[in-house]
Design an enzyme around this catalytic site. Structure first.
Site, mmCIF file in Angstrom:
data_model
loop_
_atom_site.group_PDB
_atom_site.id
_atom_site.type_symbol
_atom_site.label_atom_id
_atom_site.label_comp_id
_atom_site.label_asym_id
_atom_site.label_seq_id
_atom_site.Cartn_x
_atom_site.Cartn_y
_atom_site.Cartn_z
ATOM 1 C CD GLU B 45 -2.692 1.145 2.620
ATOM 2 O OE1 GLU B 45 -2.292 0.438 3.570
ATOM 3 O OE2 GLU B 45 -3.739 1.836 2.660
ATOM 4 C CE LYS B 118 -7.493 1.586 3.256
ATOM 5 N NZ LYS B 118 -6.200 1.926 3.922
ATOM 6 C CB CYS B 155 -4.837 -1.397 4.237
ATOM 7 S SG CYS B 155 -3.960 -1.514 5.842
#
Lengths: 289, 289
Positions: B45, B118, B155
């Site tokens: 990330e 994300k 994540c």
């Protein structure tokens, strides 16, 4: 915060042909669990019968009974006498020709709080459940009992993160999974360890994703070509196994769960805060394209 | 069925202040991964920057760039030259005042197939992401690459079974999780092992629930009060860890995934067949009561 502990009891046993004998075993082990301090006791799936779904036989519908019914009444008395909460999975007769794989939830004063009807029904070699069980229509629930708010899902449900999530969203602090899972003898040597590993892992994942405790209770013993693998267990919100039973021994698994650990966990990792519910509509689709 | 194997490469490294230096590290490790046979290489990330979200500072928006943009272009050339698929996580500038935590998906011929923004954005001590990243609005995707159909989540997404499921429903055979997760120094001794355990377990659970492979790639090194825990790993559909990196060493993790294993798994355990999609509407609610 002060600790809020609840002690779980999971009686793991081999079933026999006689439903009366199985019920007696269940009662004996419930009493043993209570004597060891268990406050919430969850029995295995179809706790009074063999796992009869290995073949399709209409005669097996003789094993059904209404819920509430005679077995529920018997165990409600036991729950009241011992002051314990019981999760009692039975083969439910709802109407002639309409049967469910169901668990009754009985509070510590003997009140039948409600029931959960298994939502996800498998149909695989050795597991012909679609013949026997109408898919549940009561949805996902949580019940506030004398010793905590609990949710119940049954066996095949355990593979579905949606079911765990929906039960947690109802406020369940502990997810119980009465189960009858085992190895087909022909697969045991090759796939056995991986299958058990997957089964435990996905449920430990539910504990993490929902910041709750998970308790799975499975039967033991060989029935036909299926060797039920026991290994009942309890996991905490970190997915750590707090207690685990053997593969082949009758035993009452006892585990104490500190529910305050859940709030500590969810404060550090507030997953419920951030769910992108605006993007979850396609979960209602069979496949994405 | 004949085996269909795809080899993954996960470069795990510590970031430094210089974005140019980080990009050079990424390129060096991509070349190393390719030389070791990797066909799909996923970077960590925010692969060109420090984890700047430890505090809120508008100056950090200088780290953004458009996607496609200069870094995408550079790595697309590398992908084409090496004949590898790349997942390239960057800090995306979409407009002035509108930024995302994004991954570009680059095919082995250098084509930018698309991007994933994300969806789930955390906000916790040491992880002030809601200040920096607008929640993604591209939904959950899967891309057919030269070496398999892949999905990407980033994540905090990794804690959400819904995100994994929605990506799997798009046909992803492998779920990639570029990540920046670590221990706050003050928590490491007490909660460290349990936190790592939970992180790995929930993702292995996604592999099981969806019958797919999962690959998580995390950074290493201490930045401020956060010690990133590395431990990049790849799991198969049984949730078994096929390969796992160290907590603190720069390394390229290589793992070969047999995608035919997925079909074997899903034939035995056909979870997608039985999802009770008629009961999943309440997943779009924040809480159940």
């Amino acid at each position: 915060m002060s600790a809020k502990t609840v002690t779980l009891g999971l009686p793991q046993y081999a079933a026999v042909e006689s439903t009366a004998a199985n019920a007696d075993t269940a009662e004996r082990m419930i009493r043993q669990a209570a004597s060891q301090g268990a406050q919430v006791i969850c029995l295995q799936e179809l706790c009074t019968t063999l796992y009869f779904c290995q073949r399709e036989d209409p005669a097996h519908f003789d094993l059904t009974e209404p819920i509430p019914g005679p077995t529920t009444a018997r165990f409600a008395e036991i729950a009241k006498a011992l002051g314990v909460v019981l999760v009692l999975p039975l083969f439910e007769k709802r109407a002639v020709g309409l049967y469910h794989n169901t668990a009754a939830i009985i509070d510590a004063d003997g009140t039948v709080l409600g029931k959960y009807r298994k939502m996800h029904i498998p149909e695989d070699p050795g597991f012909h459940e679609k013949f026997y069980f109408t898919p549940g229509d009561l949805g996902y629930r949580a019940w506030e009992t004398a010793f905590g708010t609990i949710g119940v899902l049954i066996c095949w449900d355990q593979w579905y993160p949606e079911a765990a999530r929906l039960t947690a969203l109802q406020g369940a602090d502990i997810l119980f999974y009465p189960t009858a899972i085992g190895w087909l003898l022909e697969e045991r040597d090759t796939l056995g360890p991986a299958q058990h590993h997957a089964w435990q892992t996905v449920q430990r994942g539910h504990a993490v994703a929902n910041g709750c405790h998970v308790a799975a209770i499975n039967r033991i013993g060989q029935e036909g070509d299926t060797l039920f693998w026991g290994r009942s267990f309890v996991a905490n919100p970190y997915g750590e196994v707090l207690a685990e039973a053997s593969t082949d021994q009758e035993e009452v698994l006892i585990a104490s769960c500190d529910l305050t650990e859940q709030e500590d966990f969810r404060r550090i990792w507030p997953f419920f805060r951030d769910r992108r519910i605006d993007s979850f509509g396609p979960l209602q689709e069979r496949w994405g394209r």
